[in-house]
Design a protein around this motif. Sequence first.
Motif, PDB file in Angstrom:
ATOM      1  N   GLN A 138       0.816  -1.220   0.000  1.00  0.00           N
ATOM      2  CA  GLN A 138       0.000   0.000   0.000  1.00  0.00           C
ATOM      3  C   GLN A 138       0.851   1.272   0.000  1.00  0.00           C
ATOM      4  OE1 GLN A 138      -3.020  -0.700  -0.331  1.00  0.00           O
ATOM      5  NE2 GLN A 138      -3.159  -2.767   0.496  1.00  0.00           N
ATOM      6  N   THR A 139       2.181   1.128   0.121  1.00  0.00           N
ATOM      7  CA  THR A 139       3.008   2.333   0.253  1.00  0.00           C
ATOM      8  C   THR A 139       2.875   3.229  -0.976  1.00  0.00           C
ATOM      9  OG1 THR A 139       4.565   1.035   1.544  1.00  0.00           O
ATOM     10  CG2 THR A 139       5.365   3.156   0.738  1.00  0.00           C
ATOM     11  N   GLY A 140       2.421   4.447  -0.751  1.00  0.00           N
ATOM     12  CA  GLY A 140       2.219   5.384  -1.871  1.00  0.00           C
ATOM     13  C   GLY A 140       3.502   6.143  -2.180  1.00  0.00           C
ATOM     14  N   LYS A 141       3.660   6.508  -3.446  1.00  0.00           N
ATOM     15  CA  LYS A 141       4.904   7.153  -3.884  1.00  0.00           C
ATOM     16  C   LYS A 141       5.050   8.573  -3.312  1.00  0.00           C
ATOM     17  CE  LYS A 141       8.421   7.021  -6.965  1.00  0.00           C
ATOM     18  NZ  LYS A 141       9.334   5.954  -7.245  1.00  0.00           N
ATOM     19  N   ALA A 142       3.954   9.363  -3.358  1.00  0.00           N
ATOM     20  CA  ALA A 142       4.069  10.781  -2.995  1.00  0.00           C
ATOM     21  C   ALA A 142       4.523  10.950  -1.534  1.00  0.00           C
ATOM     22  CB  ALA A 142       2.743  11.480  -3.230  1.00  0.00           C
ATOM     23  N   GLY A 143       3.874  10.220  -0.618  1.00  0.00           N
ATOM     24  CA  GLY A 143       4.225  10.336   0.795  1.00  0.00           C
ATOM     25  C   GLY A 143       5.653   9.866   1.051  1.00  0.00           C
ATOM     26  N   TYR A 144       6.038   8.869   0.304  1.00  0.00           N
ATOM     27  CA  TYR A 144       7.370   8.284   0.436  1.00  0.00           C
ATOM     28  C   TYR A 144       8.459   9.303   0.025  1.00  0.00           C
ATOM     29  CZ  TYR A 144      11.007   4.805  -0.812  1.00  0.00           C
ATOM     30  OH  TYR A 144      12.158   4.079  -0.926  1.00  0.00           O
ATOM     31  N   ILE A 145       8.213   9.945  -1.118  1.00  0.00           N
ATOM     32  CA  ILE A 145       9.174  10.950  -1.609  1.00  0.00           C
ATOM     33  C   ILE A 145       9.249  12.115  -0.620  1.00  0.00           C
ATOM     34  CG2 ILE A 145       9.657  12.611  -3.493  1.00  0.00           C
ATOM     35  CD1 ILE A 145      10.086   9.712  -4.347  1.00  0.00           C
ATOM     36  N   THR A 146       8.093  12.517  -0.079  1.00  0.00           N
ATOM     37  CA  THR A 146       8.080  13.624   0.885  1.00  0.00           C
ATOM     38  C   THR A 146       8.965  13.279   2.086  1.00  0.00           C
ATOM     39  OG1 THR A 146       5.838  14.105   0.207  1.00  0.00           O
ATOM     40  CG2 THR A 146       6.549  15.118   2.248  1.00  0.00           C
ATOM     41  N   ARG A 147       8.901  12.050   2.547  1.00  0.00           N
ATOM     42  CA  ARG A 147       9.715  11.660   3.709  1.00  0.00           C
ATOM     43  C   ARG A 147      11.216  11.702   3.348  1.00  0.00           C
ATOM     44  NH1 ARG A 147       8.136   6.744   7.218  1.00  0.00           N
ATOM     45  NH2 ARG A 147       9.540   7.895   8.572  1.00  0.00           N
ATOM     46  N   LEU A 148      11.530  11.255   2.137  1.00  0.00           N
ATOM     47  CA  LEU A 148      12.945  11.292   1.717  1.00  0.00           C
ATOM     48  C   LEU A 148      13.422  12.739   1.600  1.00  0.00           C
ATOM     49  CD1 LEU A 148      13.179   8.504  -1.046  1.00  0.00           C
ATOM     50  CD2 LEU A 148      13.825   8.346   1.353  1.00  0.00           C
ATOM     51  N   GLU A 149      12.561  13.597   1.059  1.00  0.00           N
ATOM     52  CA  GLU A 149      12.950  15.019   0.913  1.00  0.00           C
ATOM     53  C   GLU A 149      13.153  15.667   2.276  1.00  0.00           C
ATOM     54  OE1 GLU A 149      10.819  16.105  -3.368  1.00  0.00           O
ATOM     55  OE2 GLU A 149       9.739  16.479  -1.497  1.00  0.00           O
ATOM     56  N   ALA A 150      12.231  15.367   3.195  1.00  0.00           N
ATOM     57  CA  ALA A 150      12.347  15.970   4.536  1.00  0.00           C
ATOM     58  C   ALA A 150      13.635  15.497   5.210  1.00  0.00           C
ATOM     59  CB  ALA A 150      11.139  15.579   5.379  1.00  0.00           C
ATOM     60  N   PHE A 151      13.947  14.221   5.039  1.00  0.00           N
ATOM     61  CA  PHE A 151      15.167  13.670   5.648  1.00  0.00           C
ATOM     62  C   PHE A 151      16.414  14.317   5.020  1.00  0.00           C
ATOM     63  CE2 PHE A 151      18.237  10.011   6.192  1.00  0.00           C
ATOM     64  CZ  PHE A 151      18.304  10.084   7.567  1.00  0.00           C
ATOM     65  N   THR A 152      16.366  14.507   3.710  1.00  0.00           N
ATOM     66  CA  THR A 152      17.501  15.126   3.010  1.00  0.00           C
ATOM     67  C   THR A 152      17.695  16.564   3.497  1.00  0.00           C
ATOM     68  OG1 THR A 152      16.985  13.743   1.121  1.00  0.00           O
ATOM     69  CG2 THR A 152      18.429  15.586   0.693  1.00  0.00           C
ATOM     70  N   ASP A 153      16.591  17.295   3.663  1.00  0.00           N
ATOM     71  CA  ASP A 153      16.666  18.678   4.168  1.00  0.00           C
ATOM     72  C   ASP A 153      17.282  18.706   5.560  1.00  0.00           C
ATOM     73  OD1 ASP A 153      15.649  19.837   1.988  1.00  0.00           O
ATOM     74  OD2 ASP A 153      13.628  20.173   2.785  1.00  0.00           O
ATOM     75  N   LEU A 154      16.822  17.783   6.385  1.00  0.00           N
ATOM     76  CA  LEU A 154      17.341  17.724   7.766  1.00  0.00           C
ATOM     77  C   LEU A 154      18.868  17.490   7.762  1.00  0.00           C
ATOM     78  CD1 LEU A 154      15.802  15.911  10.737  1.00  0.00           C
ATOM     79  CD2 LEU A 154      18.069  15.203  10.082  1.00  0.00           C
ATOM     80  N   MET A 155      19.300  16.532   6.925  1.00  0.00           N
ATOM     81  CA  MET A 155      20.741  16.221   6.880  1.00  0.00           C
ATOM     82  C   MET A 155      21.544  17.409   6.372  1.00  0.00           C
ATOM     83  SD  MET A 155      20.992  12.287   5.578  1.00  0.00           S
ATOM     84  CE  MET A 155      20.024  12.515   4.123  1.00  0.00           C
ATOM     85  N   LYS A 156      20.974  18.106   5.368  1.00  0.00           N
ATOM     86  CA  LYS A 156      21.661  19.262   4.787  1.00  0.00           C
ATOM     87  C   LYS A 156      21.862  20.353   5.838  1.00  0.00           C
ATOM     88  CE  LYS A 156      20.863  19.500   0.034  1.00  0.00           C
ATOM     89  NZ  LYS A 156      19.916  19.717  -1.015  1.00  0.00           N
ATOM     90  N   ARG A 157      20.770  20.658   6.552  1.00  0.00           N
ATOM     91  CA  ARG A 157      20.835  21.723   7.571  1.00  0.00           C
ATOM     92  C   ARG A 157      21.845  21.355   8.656  1.00  0.00           C
ATOM     93  NH1 ARG A 157      15.260  22.051   7.260  1.00  0.00           N
ATOM     94  NH2 ARG A 157      15.035  20.901   9.204  1.00  0.00           N
ATOM     95  N   ARG A 158      21.811  20.101   9.038  1.00  0.00           N
ATOM     96  CA  ARG A 158      22.693  19.615  10.099  1.00  0.00           C
ATOM     97  C   ARG A 158      24.172  19.710   9.668  1.00  0.00           C
ATOM     98  NH1 ARG A 158      24.463  14.548  11.515  1.00  0.00           N
ATOM     99  NH2 ARG A 158      24.527  14.170  13.762  1.00  0.00           N
ATOM    100  N   LYS A 159      24.394  19.352   8.410  1.00  0.00           N
ATOM    101  CA  LYS A 159      25.764  19.382   7.877  1.00  0.00           C
ATOM    102  C   LYS A 159      26.274  20.826   7.804  1.00  0.00           C
ATOM    103  CE  LYS A 159      28.407  17.165   4.247  1.00  0.00           C
ATOM    104  NZ  LYS A 159      28.357  16.206   3.161  1.00  0.00           N
ATOM    105  N   ARG A 160      25.402  21.726   7.320  1.00  0.00           N
ATOM    106  CA  ARG A 160      25.811  23.132   7.204  1.00  0.00           C
ATOM    107  C   ARG A 160      26.116  23.703   8.590  1.00  0.00           C
ATOM    108  NH1 ARG A 160      21.261  24.741   2.795  1.00  0.00           N
ATOM    109  NH2 ARG A 160      22.241  23.723   1.049  1.00  0.00           N
TER     110      ARG A 160
END
Length: 377
Positions: A343-365
């Motif tokens: 049942q895993t939907g693509k849109a929600g999945y991509i949103t979670r990956l994007e949010a995680f990527t943003d978090l890592m970016k901010r943390r790294k900066r």
Amino acid sequence: MKKAEKSKIAFPHMGTISYAWRAALRKLGVEAYIPPYTNKRTLSVGTKYSPESICLPYKLILGNFIEALEGGCDYVSMITSPGICRLGEYGQSIENVLKDLGYENRYLELSLYDGFKGMYDFLGKANPEANFFRKIESIYTVINFVFSLDKMASVLSYYRAREEKFGQAEQAFNKGLELIDKAQSVRELRKAEREAVRMIKQTPIDRNREVLYVDITGEIYIVLDFFSNQNINRELGRMGVQTRTSLTVSSFLKDAILPKWMKKGETHLERAFRLAKPYLMRDIGGDSLESVSDVAYANERGIDGIIHISPFTCMPEIVSQNIFPKMRENCDIPILTLIMDEQTGKAGYITRLEAFTDLMKRRKRKKNTENTIKEGV
Ligand code: SF4
């Protein structure tokens, strides 16, 4: 059993493994039957004949088998283990379902947990006429193909995270796969691998792109299967993330069938026992030990994050996920856990990956700024 050279054998898909099986079976004098890559129909056919609460890999593997038998293959085969988890039940259960569907005696089992002997015995079942040398050549072939495919995947990951035009590195990778598929010997494989890597490396890249480094861990089938993980490596590459996993078929083979004298350094399983120890003291099935230790390993290397991906209802990985909060006391690394089911939907999945990527970016900066300030003091 049909005469070996006339029989067609299918394996379930899992990433690019079909290329290695095809080459190995060819050496054995048997034809590999490659069913369509796992897709929505595979899932629907597999789900229809599966116990309701069984894990996702079972449904997809069964779907691959039904599609292969419908398409005209003679035998289907897969790796089994005595297993603490449900993997130990897969073989018998799949065989029963296939029998009910009218495909009796069409299932061959490969007990890779018996190591080299398990592989050798399986090849004997696949072609009872194959002599000792043919079987050894077949094992040598599968090992070499697996190592080449994993090497190509890691080069792809580097280029995909930096490419100027999205999709170019994967196009080159796919062309490389065609070359690999044509290789008739290990010598030809080496040549094909060099050419494939050269083609991927020709992808124009932006060397100044801010790239994040992420490890992927979890249940091996989901980590490697493009369909069930919704091509996580591609999606992250699009976001400028270079991915890496220790859960590769080559690292599995190192632990399962390569003799000690052929291994250099610590294997994935050896490292898993060493690094998981404070949190998990024994193997509880599946890839739980590896998942826990991979978090510690990612933390040790100071990379930007780790993603744990597993099928819904996977017992060993539920345990891993429950250990991660405790690990956070000692490991300062972002962890994202993803549970996949049909049942895993693509849109929600991509949103979670994007949010995680943003978090890592901010943390790294933030970390880089803090380091600059410290250096300036
Ligand atoms: S590791 Fe998890 S998904 Fe894989 S067979 Fe075992 S329970 Fe199922």
